[in-house]
Scaffold this active site. Sequence first.
Site, PDB file in Angstrom:
ATOM      1  N   HIS A   1     -29.600 -31.308 122.145  1.00 54.85           N
ATOM      2  CA  HIS A   1     -29.495 -31.314 123.599  1.00 54.85           C
ATOM      3  C   HIS A   1     -30.687 -32.039 124.237  1.00 54.85           C
ATOM      4  O   HIS A   1     -30.537 -32.811 125.196  1.00 54.85           O
ATOM      5  CB  HIS A   1     -29.413 -29.851 124.067  1.00 54.85           C
ATOM      6  CG  HIS A   1     -29.389 -29.666 125.543  1.00 54.85           C
ATOM      7  ND1 HIS A   1     -29.964 -28.585 126.152  1.00 54.85           N
ATOM      8  CD2 HIS A   1     -28.846 -30.399 126.545  1.00 54.85           C
ATOM      9  CE1 HIS A   1     -29.783 -28.673 127.463  1.00 54.85           C
ATOM     10  NE2 HIS A   1     -29.107 -29.764 127.724  1.00 54.85           N
TER      11      HIS A   1
ATOM     12  N   GLU B   1     -39.775 -33.435 130.401  1.00 56.18           N
ATOM     13  CA  GLU B   1     -38.391 -32.965 130.273  1.00 56.18           C
ATOM     14  C   GLU B   1     -38.300 -31.532 129.744  1.00 56.18           C
ATOM     15  O   GLU B   1     -37.301 -30.851 129.959  1.00 56.18           O
ATOM     16  CB  GLU B   1     -37.601 -33.926 129.380  1.00 56.18           C
ATOM     17  CG  GLU B   1     -36.093 -33.852 129.574  1.00 56.18           C
ATOM     18  CD  GLU B   1     -35.622 -34.246 130.988  1.00 56.18           C
ATOM     19  OE1 GLU B   1     -36.388 -34.901 131.722  1.00 56.18           O
ATOM     20  OE2 GLU B   1     -34.499 -33.851 131.354  1.00 56.18           O
TER      21      GLU B   1
ATOM     22  N   GLU C   1     -32.985 -25.541 133.235  1.00 54.91           N
ATOM     23  CA  GLU C   1     -31.528 -25.563 133.075  1.00 54.91           C
ATOM     24  C   GLU C   1     -31.087 -24.320 132.297  1.00 54.91           C
ATOM     25  O   GLU C   1     -30.091 -23.675 132.617  1.00 54.91           O
ATOM     26  CB  GLU C   1     -31.127 -26.832 132.321  1.00 54.91           C
ATOM     27  CG  GLU C   1     -29.642 -26.985 132.105  1.00 54.91           C
ATOM     28  CD  GLU C   1     -29.315 -28.256 131.339  1.00 54.91           C
ATOM     29  OE1 GLU C   1     -29.665 -29.355 131.824  1.00 54.91           O
ATOM     30  OE2 GLU C   1     -28.730 -28.173 130.247  1.00 54.91           O
TER      31      GLU C   1
ATOM     32  N   GLU D   1     -30.202 -35.710 124.088  1.00 58.30           N
ATOM     33  CA  GLU D   1     -29.251 -36.116 125.139  1.00 58.30           C
ATOM     34  C   GLU D   1     -29.992 -36.293 126.476  1.00 58.30           C
ATOM     35  O   GLU D   1     -29.783 -37.276 127.194  1.00 58.30           O
ATOM     36  CB  GLU D   1     -28.149 -35.062 125.256  1.00 58.30           C
ATOM     37  CG  GLU D   1     -27.128 -35.342 126.351  1.00 58.30           C
ATOM     38  CD  GLU D   1     -26.678 -34.076 127.053  1.00 58.30           C
ATOM     39  OE1 GLU D   1     -26.929 -33.968 128.264  1.00 58.30           O
ATOM     40  OE2 GLU D   1     -26.088 -33.194 126.387  1.00 58.30           O
ATOM     41  N   HIS D   2     -30.882 -35.363 126.800  1.00 57.36           N
ATOM     42  CA  HIS D   2     -31.669 -35.494 128.035  1.00 57.36           C
ATOM     43  C   HIS D   2     -32.548 -36.746 128.019  1.00 57.36           C
ATOM     44  O   HIS D   2     -32.667 -37.435 129.027  1.00 57.36           O
ATOM     45  CB  HIS D   2     -32.558 -34.261 128.232  1.00 57.36           C
ATOM     46  CG  HIS D   2     -31.879 -33.168 128.978  1.00 57.36           C
ATOM     47  ND1 HIS D   2     -32.380 -32.636 130.133  1.00 57.36           N
ATOM     48  CD2 HIS D   2     -30.729 -32.509 128.732  1.00 57.36           C
ATOM     49  CE1 HIS D   2     -31.561 -31.687 130.574  1.00 57.36           C
ATOM     50  NE2 HIS D   2     -30.560 -31.587 129.736  1.00 57.36           N
TER      51      HIS D   2
HETATM   52 ZN   LIG Z   1     -28.915 -30.373 129.729  1.00 56.57          ZN
END
Ligand SMILES: [Zn+2]
Length: 520
Positions: free
Chosen positions: A95, A175, A182, A98-99
């Site tokens: 994940h 990030e 999130e 992906e970010h």
């Molecule tokens: Zn995410």
Amino acid sequence: MIILHTRVRLMLLASGIVAAVCLVGAQQPAMTPSAQGDPLGQIVPVDPLITVGTLPNGLRYYIRANTQPRARAELRLVVNAGSVLEDEDQRGLAHFVEHMSFNGTMHFPGQDVIGFMQSLGMRVGAHVNAHTSFDETVYELQVPTDNPVAIDRSLLILEDWAHSVSFNPVEIDKERGVILEEWRLGLGADERIHDTQFPILLKGSRYAERLPIGKPEIIRNVNHERLKQFYADWYRSDQMAVIAVGDFDKSLIERQIKSHFGSIPAPASPKPRPAYAVPDQPGTVYSVITDPEATATRIDAISKMAARPQTTVGAYRQQMVEQLFGSLLSARLDEITQRPGAPFLAARTVRGLFLRAEESTTISALVMEGGVERGFAALFTEIERVVRFGFTATELNRQRLNLQRSLERALVEKDKSPSGPLADEFVRNFVQGEPIPGIVYEFGMNQRFLPQITLAEVNRVAETWMPDRNRLIVVSAPEKDRATLPSAAKLALVIEGASGAPLTAYVDTVSSQPLLAHLP
Ligand SMILES: [Zn+2]
């Protein structure tokens, strides 16, 4: 902050008859279907309207022209890698990668991917998206095709994601907080309930230990090398596919895909890509989950089995038999829902893949507060009634007609299918081998098999629909109702009682005659 969907996505019921209704989309008549004569052991062919190819470096591509919507294309980069491939100290990094794809690539530094898409009038969430699940990571763009530069630049974004994400150290550290936020804010009641359920449902498998959201302490502390290692290990040409569906010239797009992705070097000594199974569990497991934000009481019975091959004509036929069984049982549950004082507000049953290696059969219902035992008793009574007495010929005829009609509608509307769902079909073909024969061929198979499938054959499915093995019984309810919820022992008694009670056969009072008489 980028709003990207990164929660677990379960494979939806995408195969067989369900696919028939949403598949479709031919511009010209397809080649004469051979569905009538193909042997059961044959692999279901690919729709001739789809160009499927593999580049010398192993990267697969799917291209299909489609004019719904006009002047638009749906692009996908599919990576056959997700959280299940993470090492113990990498939990959450599929994940995270992906970010990072939205935080700088070779040709789109900083936030330029988003900036470029916005310059085309496209929005994050609606036209730019990505999600990470257990077994794959999928990037999605919707772009205009009336601007010749736009589509080429968009393919360059996909190419950059495939092998040129920058992993700027400052951006990585920035990030971490975004992902943790999130994680903290993005969870709704449904996600929390799923996250509690998955480890139970997947117990004993690698999946149970690899929820895509990962571990907060790893997101917070992991070193940059371990993040880049995941990218280097799994984002490689032999594990990726590019998909383009839209209002464009197919051969031009094929040339552009070859030029963008052909130069990605094939991996020199690739890690084997493992496949993980979910071990069977004896008997039935019970799980009662409450959540402060849950708004309804939901009951589910889930029966698991290892995924069966789904690529042959014979497998398609078997899916039809089981799909008919599912719609017959759902119709009976629906009839009960219509009665005054019904034991549930809505109920339905389906079977399909939920992981690439695992199929599940689910019977679900929404019940009133305090109605859990009564709901389960009613569901298992109806299953038992079907086990003992089967369905009637008139019920089966109705479901045959329903299916026939929905396929006829799909065939008539084959040119109206939107590009997005088509692209998603190709994603599923790549990651789990779902057949993509096109509606014409699929219609042919249905014409052939519907009249052949007998009531006895459909009724035989009953024994394996919800047996007392490898089964999970789940209650999810608002936190405030916790005190009213039954214990596991109580639920076991309710289900056992329903299975042993005296029963009478179902009497079909829905007349089929007028329906038959009005068929064209
Ligand atoms: Zn995410």
